[in-house]
Design an enzyme around this catalytic site. Structure first.
Site, PDB file in Angstrom:
ATOM      1  N   GLY A 142      44.976  43.309  38.930  1.00  0.00           N
ATOM      2  CA  GLY A 142      45.995  43.637  37.658  1.00  0.00           C
ATOM      3  C   GLY A 142      46.358  42.473  37.110  1.00  0.00           C
ATOM      4  O   GLY A 142      47.083  42.911  36.051  1.00  0.00           O
ATOM      5  N   ILE A 161      40.422  46.001  33.043  1.00  0.00           N
ATOM      6  CA  ILE A 161      40.585  45.828  34.630  1.00  0.00           C
ATOM      7  C   ILE A 161      40.216  44.451  35.121  1.00  0.00           C
ATOM      8  O   ILE A 161      39.368  43.797  34.295  1.00  0.00           O
ATOM      9  CB  ILE A 161      39.696  47.069  35.177  1.00  0.00           C
ATOM     10  CG1 ILE A 161      40.158  47.126  36.719  1.00  0.00           C
ATOM     11  CG2 ILE A 161      38.121  46.569  34.921  1.00  0.00           C
ATOM     12  CD1 ILE A 161      39.529  48.363  37.216  1.00  0.00           C
ATOM     13  N   CYS A 162      40.808  43.911  36.086  1.00  0.00           N
ATOM     14  CA  CYS A 162      40.400  42.875  36.984  1.00  0.00           C
ATOM     15  C   CYS A 162      40.214  43.066  38.526  1.00  0.00           C
ATOM     16  O   CYS A 162      39.897  44.224  38.763  1.00  0.00           O
ATOM     17  CB  CYS A 162      41.184  41.818  36.465  1.00  0.00           C
ATOM     18  SG  CYS A 162      43.052  41.979  37.125  1.00  0.00           S
ATOM     19  N   GLN A 163      40.596  42.100  39.102  1.00  0.00           N
ATOM     20  CA  GLN A 163      40.460  42.379  40.667  1.00  0.00           C
ATOM     21  C   GLN A 163      41.877  43.199  41.019  1.00  0.00           C
ATOM     22  O   GLN A 163      41.655  43.893  41.884  1.00  0.00           O
ATOM     23  CB  GLN A 163      40.355  41.108  41.330  1.00  0.00           C
ATOM     24  CG  GLN A 163      40.171  41.419  42.988  1.00  0.00           C
ATOM     25  CD  GLN A 163      38.857  42.240  43.233  1.00  0.00           C
ATOM     26  OE1 GLN A 163      37.846  42.300  42.398  1.00  0.00           O
ATOM     27  NE2 GLN A 163      39.114  43.226  44.316  1.00  0.00           N
ATOM     28  N   THR A 219      40.345  46.573  40.241  1.00  0.00           N
ATOM     29  CA  THR A 219      39.082  46.905  41.102  1.00  0.00           C
ATOM     30  C   THR A 219      39.254  46.939  42.618  1.00  0.00           C
ATOM     31  O   THR A 219      38.707  47.810  43.204  1.00  0.00           O
ATOM     32  CB  THR A 219      37.700  45.813  40.807  1.00  0.00           C
ATOM     33  OG1 THR A 219      37.680  45.779  39.387  1.00  0.00           O
ATOM     34  CG2 THR A 219      36.531  46.334  41.660  1.00  0.00           C
TER      35      THR A 219
END
Length: 97
Positions: A61, A57-59, A85
C-alpha cells in the site's frame, strides 16, 4: 486520498486496476485483472492510464498511496488499495501468475 479495502476491491466491478509493482513482483502473483504499470516507469506512460476512475495497488500500500497522491494532484480519479496485494492474499483471495 481515496482508499478502499481489499474486501471492497473484491466487490467492485468495471473499475480498472493498475498494479504499480515491478514486473518480477507482478509475475510472482497479482490480483486477477490487474494491469502492470511499474511505478518506476509510470511517468513515461501517463497517457496509458485509464480514463475515468481506476484503482491502484502495490504489495503493501505504500507505493500505490504515493502514486495515487501524485495522480490525484494531476486531476485523475485514482483510489489506493489499502494493504495491497499482500492483504488480498492474506484474505484468502486468489492470485494470478
Amino acid at each position: 486520498m481515496q482508499s478502499i479495502s481489499v474486501q471492497q476491491l473484491r466487490e467492485r466491478e468495471g473499475v480498472p486496476l493498475v498494479d504499480v509493482r515491478e514486473p518480477d513482483e507482478y509475475a510472482a502473483g497479482h490480483v486477477p485483472g490487474a494491469v502492470n504499470m511499474p511505478m518506476s516507469t509510470l511517468g513515461e506512460h501517463l497517457d496509458e492510464l485509464p480514463e475515468g476512475p481506476f484503482d491502484v495497488i502495490c504489495q503493501v500500500g505504500g507505493r500505490s498511496a504515493r502514486v495515487v497522491e501524485a495522480l490525484t494532484a494531476r486531476g485523475m480519479d485514482a483510489t489506493n488499495i489499502e494493504g495491497g496485494t499482500g492483504a488480498w492474499a492474506e484474505a484468502g483471495y486468489g492470485l494470478e501468475h
